[in-house]
Design a protein around this motif. Structure first.
Motif, short mmCIF file in Angstrom:
data_model
loop_
_atom_site.label_atom_id
_atom_site.label_comp_id
_atom_site.label_asym_id
_atom_site.label_seq_id
_atom_site.Cartn_x
_atom_site.Cartn_y
_atom_site.Cartn_z
N THR C 153 -8.52 -1.16 3.94
CA THR C 153 -9.41 -0.38 4.80
C THR C 153 -10.62 0.13 4.02
O THR C 153 -11.77 -0.05 4.43
CB THR C 153 -8.63 0.82 5.41
OG1 THR C 153 -7.59 0.31 6.25
CG2 THR C 153 -9.55 1.71 6.22
N ALA C 154 -10.36 0.77 2.89
CA ALA C 154 -11.47 1.33 2.11
C ALA C 154 -12.41 0.23 1.63
O ALA C 154 -13.64 0.39 1.63
CB ALA C 154 -10.91 2.11 0.91
N THR C 155 -11.85 -0.88 1.22
CA THR C 155 -12.66 -1.95 0.65
C THR C 155 -13.48 -2.68 1.71
O THR C 155 -14.69 -2.92 1.55
CB THR C 155 -11.75 -2.93 -0.11
OG1 THR C 155 -11.07 -2.21 -1.13
CG2 THR C 155 -12.56 -4.05 -0.74
N GLN C 156 -12.83 -3.02 2.82
CA GLN C 156 -13.57 -3.75 3.86
C GLN C 156 -14.70 -2.88 4.43
O GLN C 156 -15.81 -3.35 4.61
CB GLN C 156 -12.63 -4.18 4.97
CG GLN C 156 -11.67 -5.28 4.54
CD GLN C 156 -10.69 -5.65 5.64
OE1 GLN C 156 -11.03 -6.32 6.59
NE2 GLN C 156 -9.46 -5.18 5.51
N ILE C 215 -7.43 -8.35 1.90
CA ILE C 215 -8.84 -7.99 1.73
C ILE C 215 -9.70 -9.25 1.80
O ILE C 215 -10.73 -9.29 2.48
CB ILE C 215 -9.06 -7.26 0.39
CG1 ILE C 215 -8.21 -5.99 0.30
CG2 ILE C 215 -10.54 -6.89 0.23
CD1 ILE C 215 -8.24 -5.31 -1.08
N SER C 216 -9.27 -10.29 1.09
CA SER C 216 -10.07 -11.53 1.08
C SER C 216 -10.23 -12.08 2.49
O SER C 216 -11.32 -12.53 2.87
CB SER C 216 -9.36 -12.58 0.20
OG SER C 216 -9.35 -12.17 -1.13
N GLN C 217 -9.16 -12.03 3.26
CA GLN C 217 -9.24 -12.52 4.64
C GLN C 217 -10.27 -11.74 5.45
O GLN C 217 -11.08 -12.32 6.18
CB GLN C 217 -7.84 -12.38 5.27
CG GLN C 217 -7.77 -12.60 6.75
CD GLN C 217 -6.35 -12.36 7.25
OE1 GLN C 217 -5.46 -13.18 7.04
NE2 GLN C 217 -6.12 -11.23 7.92
N GLY C 218 -10.27 -10.43 5.28
CA GLY C 218 -11.21 -9.61 6.03
C GLY C 218 -12.65 -9.82 5.59
O GLY C 218 -13.58 -9.86 6.40
N LEU C 219 -12.84 -9.95 4.27
CA LEU C 219 -14.20 -10.16 3.76
C LEU C 219 -14.71 -11.54 4.18
O LEU C 219 -15.89 -11.72 4.50
CB LEU C 219 -14.21 -10.02 2.23
CG LEU C 219 -13.79 -8.65 1.69
CD1 LEU C 219 -13.93 -8.62 0.17
CD2 LEU C 219 -14.60 -7.52 2.32
N HIS C 243 -9.86 5.82 -3.75
CA HIS C 243 -11.26 5.76 -4.14
C HIS C 243 -11.57 4.31 -4.48
O HIS C 243 -11.00 3.76 -5.42
CB HIS C 243 -11.54 6.66 -5.34
CG HIS C 243 -13.01 6.77 -5.65
ND1 HIS C 243 -13.74 5.73 -6.18
CD2 HIS C 243 -13.89 7.78 -5.49
CE1 HIS C 243 -15.00 6.11 -6.33
NE2 HIS C 243 -15.12 7.35 -5.91
N ALA C 244 -12.47 3.70 -3.71
CA ALA C 244 -12.85 2.32 -3.99
C ALA C 244 -14.27 2.29 -4.55
O ALA C 244 -15.19 2.88 -3.98
CB ALA C 244 -12.79 1.48 -2.71
N THR C 245 -14.40 1.64 -5.70
CA THR C 245 -15.71 1.41 -6.31
C THR C 245 -15.95 -0.10 -6.23
O THR C 245 -15.23 -0.86 -6.86
CB THR C 245 -15.73 1.91 -7.76
OG1 THR C 245 -15.27 3.27 -7.76
CG2 THR C 245 -17.12 1.86 -8.34
N VAL C 305 -23.48 -0.93 -5.99
CA VAL C 305 -22.20 -0.23 -6.11
C VAL C 305 -21.97 0.56 -4.83
O VAL C 305 -22.79 1.42 -4.47
CB VAL C 305 -22.21 0.72 -7.33
CG1 VAL C 305 -20.90 1.50 -7.40
CG2 VAL C 305 -22.45 -0.05 -8.61
N VAL C 306 -20.90 0.26 -4.15
CA VAL C 306 -20.54 1.01 -2.95
C VAL C 306 -19.32 1.85 -3.26
O VAL C 306 -18.33 1.36 -3.84
CB VAL C 306 -20.23 0.08 -1.76
CG1 VAL C 306 -19.94 0.88 -0.51
CG2 VAL C 306 -21.37 -0.89 -1.53
N LEU C 307 -19.38 3.13 -2.91
CA LEU C 307 -18.26 4.04 -3.10
C LEU C 307 -17.68 4.32 -1.72
O LEU C 307 -18.40 4.66 -0.78
CB LEU C 307 -18.74 5.34 -3.73
CG LEU C 307 -19.58 5.19 -5.01
CD1 LEU C 307 -20.18 6.53 -5.44
CD2 LEU C 307 -18.74 4.60 -6.14
#
Lengths: 344, 344, 344, 344
Positions: C153-156, C215-219, C243-245, C305-307
């Motif tokens: 969720t955080a990453t997508q 995550i790969s599937q969603g991206l 926390h996703a960086t 960089v997305v936080l």
């Protein structure tokens, strides 16, 4: 070099013994046992020890190899030392037991609190309670040491000056204590999870904790009479540390309590009576074999409050065990134990 | 909608008021003041509030705009409400003060503990001590509420059942309490740094803490006679929570204490008497306006141990303030306060 | 009222569902199951729920009573929803699965990562991936929802604005993420003990974590082409929070990334694009169903960089599950989810 | 005995120097200065040092007494060593500066990042960057040492094996790092309060952190060409520790990276290359002068992930400073630094 054996070295008192022994110039760990981890190198289990014990691996407990050691420490659950201590003593090995097996002088009381018969009542006569500030001479000649528990160490050191001086009302003593979670050991219990025990405080075992009879026994010895003690342990959201807040009725308001405590512990290498008005923090003893104490009489009343802090894994367990070893073997008492606490 | 003002809303009780008011269906924050942050939007200072108060900004305190509110909360250091409360009351605004300004009925005693003269002694007569479990009827008609302190809330709720019933020896009561660090506020003090206060426990202010006279006053009211109280606060390494461990001598061992407590708090929406044998955890009330209590008589002796936990920022401050507002305004007492605590 | 069932409600996502549902005005929990805790009341296991679910007890999972619910949530380890979902769907019940059982569209890939055959491949066709910001329309008509994982969720949410716009080099994306320990669940594992996981940081599963294919599937879906992703999860010493960086090569330096993100999430109730230059803190979403995002281009270079932060138990699990329920049932999407995060 | 002076010893690197020097058999602290705490005994400020430095008190900085020392450590904010180092060197004293004053070789770049002119550009020629694993020979003959920063130490030790071997694409290096809060020092800042920084993760200074030019300079030296580095520091909710997660493109998949790292650090007393597949924890180096490193190639791809951990106050500051002293003075490099990390 003193050959050291450790039985049951996979828990927190075990790894702390290893950490402290790594700095001890006269001792080397020859054997460390664990049934569950036999064959594993200690540095693979505890990466903080990499570079210190690279060849040492856990082995199956075995009386022959343990009996070849000068000293064997038991860092085991209760019951294990009962089974093995006798044989090791017969082999001429000194035994220092960090478990509760030999702490109570009365086998019947032990059986009541631990829910099983005492496994070595014949050894109780020679077991010495390893609180050096009370028993140093007996420790010197001992073959078998019962290392005090963590709560009992902090509580006894805080109260015995009052009791030995006959100042406190012995009918109503209170030990309100908080412990870090490492006191619960390395077992995988839900209650010890970070998500269960951090960011929270709770009392536990208010009905009766196994350290209660041990503390009562020690206080009785200091007072020379039976004592009435209420002991309420708490779990605090931190790794290490015992904070004991001790309450005793001292009607004689003319006594200089600060002087009394300073006198009692003058020359003690590991008890620090702080200046009047101090509030010792557990972090001030983190990693060090020290008990820091402050004594207060709030609002000048009859109720005296003693604050006493230790690191439960050091002065409350493995450090005190080493202190006992040093005394037994005639070494400098602070050998391997002279380092300062880690703050912050 | 009830128009709410908040004076001094930059501290932890301020942001907690905002968090709770965001869920209150009948209230809206019209004004929030801060001299130091005037012009800053609250959601820029407290990002958890983004999406809730996007237009609300701190303003310079101003009696006109505050006086136009139905209720004004003071989330300020002591002394501020003294200066402003009178004018607001004159303007017809109700005042709910979270500071210590109106907690003590005796202006002289206040001056002794706070080191300055009481700034509004004429208002003491109508200030109502906002502990709903004791004073609900008086709160209903009040214009000026003194919200109890955090330690006083946990301690009084734990002890008053015994005192009201005349069971406890009032000469020797003990409140051994631990607080999370948020109790020290959002001020930039070295002692509140993570590196100073985490991974450690310490007592503080053993000589005398400002909550002592407030607690004594409340216990005296419950007991109908003076009480002797020893209060030892501790700093615990966590953000929120008060854990009170309370000791009272109750010689009559025939009393069913569990029933006594359950009866005392029957129907109370925010006091939870837990089952016999319980050990309440502070995390079980985190974020919620609840006090959970358990009563013990260890080893069946004379000394009763009451365990009482609250969230210092909710039932110990902002939640209790809202509870008072609801009562004053004839709303459902748990409006905006019905959510469960957050665990883990 | 909507009748809700919960399968496997003893873990952290289960208790969090209960906490959130207690505030939901249109839903009530009719059934909650647990084989190990059957017969225990939820409020006895989770004292934060005392006063909220006093009659609700865990029961043995049973298709009849679950099938009588309008919606059933699975808060179970993988494999359980495979076995039961089909029967519940046949009974006309909607299923919202918080486990990984229906997150991957490819049953073969699922089997590779989970080490067992997919147990319900016939249902994959109708399972909808419950990320509302991507799939809201499909969720509306769905009977079976796969709630995204916490890291996914955080990453997508952090990367899809760049990918949908075709701006990022899809061959080299990096997700460097940290999670609180609650992500590891309530199981009694040594690694999750406070003494093992507090006061420390570590990466884990660098070789390959089960969230990687999700995550790969969603991206891939967002980019419209395969992506190369390196995902490094870390364990952080806290209870809650992800926390996703996120790192992506965006060669076109003329794009206004802030505007792009704001546009992408305009109108989204639970995604907060913070002002340029922000550093979102996980505590700013604690307990709330929000993802806060900030986008940076350090030193004006090519690497963006997305936080992105969420509460792993809320927007990363139980809150998002409720958000899906609200959408499926045509309720206001933020019903029961409108409260602010708890800070401090 | 080596006479040691410490300038500015009230911060965390100061107290850590004292803790470590207390175990150093050849050094003694003769002078410790602090303008704000002059006259206070160090053991009164730092109770962990009670029993170790009972006579040592802070004094006003004074070139005469500092110049009488063999070695002077600066544990000061930037700018202070600029002002004093020259005089001390003239007095024949060696200077080991823990601040940033002499870390950058280019005074202009220093001025840009620190917002003030460099105060001692004439000393830059002889200042030696005190990373022993790179500069041991130069340290041996040095009079003035710039002790590397904490992030720079962890990052350089993790990346230089790849760069020295010419394996990594130098245009796109990433250092994603997390630090404990002690990295922010002992200053009373709101952001460092327990209530602000515990139970939360956040990135900070993504726009540009002062350690960026220092790291770039070191990596450039290792690579022999300019490097493109993205450095994202994070604040982690713990006292001590740096966790660096480093990303580098290494297209040649035939290289045995594990062997490369082991070879590079063979014989290094304070760099521990862990076995392939390891995930070093910061707690495994707590209190110890060690950097533990693991190298990964996730999914066998081109992107290599290096994990590198240190204690920011030891190998990232005071321990490394002592290591430099030992080397400069021809002592055994690990004197006073041989103890194991404290775990748990």
């Amino acid at each position: 070099m003193i050959k050291v054996g450790i039985v049951g070295g996979t828990g927190y008192t075990g790894v702390e013994l290893l950490r402290l022994l790594a700095q001890h110039p006269e001792a080397e760990v020859a054997v460390i046992t664990s049934r569950s981890e036999a064959g594993i190198r200690v540095a693979d289990m505890y990466p903080n020890l990499r570079g210190h014990y690279d060849q040492l691996a856990f082995s199956i407990p075995d009386v022959a190899s343990l009996g070849a050691c000068d000293v064997v420490f038991f860092a085991t659950p209760h019951g294990v030392a009962h089974a093995l201590a006798g044989e090791l003593l017969d082999a001429g090995t000194r035994v220092i037991d960090l478990s509760a097996d030999f702490r109570l002088v009365d086998a019947v009381e032990w059986a009541q609190w631990y829910g099983q018969p005492h496994g070595a009542p014949d050894l109780l006569g020679e077991a010495v309670y390893g609180l050096p500030e009370v028993n140093r001479e007996a420790i010197r000649g001992a073959r078998l040491i019962a290392v005090p528990g963590c709560y009992p160490t902090a509580t006894q050191l805080g109260l015995i000056p009052l009791l030995e001086a006959g100042l406190a009302d012995t009918r109503q003593l209170i030990a309100n204590c908080a412990s870090g979670v490492s006191g619960a050991g390395r077992g995988a219990k839900v209650g010890s999870l970070l998500c269960e025990s951090s960011e929270s405080m709770m009392a536990y075992a208010v009905k009766g904790h196994r350290h209660l009879p041990e503390i009562s026994q020690g206080l009785r010895r200091a007072a020379g009479e039976p004592v009435g003690l209420t002991f309420v342990p708490h779990l605090a959201p931190m790794i290490r540390g015992i904070h004991a807040t001790l309450y005793a009725q001292v009607s004689d308001r003319s006594v200089d309590l600060q002087a009394l405590f300073e006198r009692r512990y003058a020359g003690e290498p590991f008890v620090d009576v702080m200046p009047a008005g101090s509030h010792p923090e557990t972090r001030s003893v983190r990693g060090a074999n020290v008990c820091r104490i402050a004594v207060h009489r709030p609002q000048g009343g009859d109720l005296v409050v003693v604050l006493s802090v230790i690191d439960n894994l050091v002065k409350g367990a493995s450090g005190q065990a080493l202190q006992n070893m040093n005394i037994m073997l005639g070494l400098n008492e602070n050998m391997g134990l002279a380092h300062a606490a880690m703050l912050p």
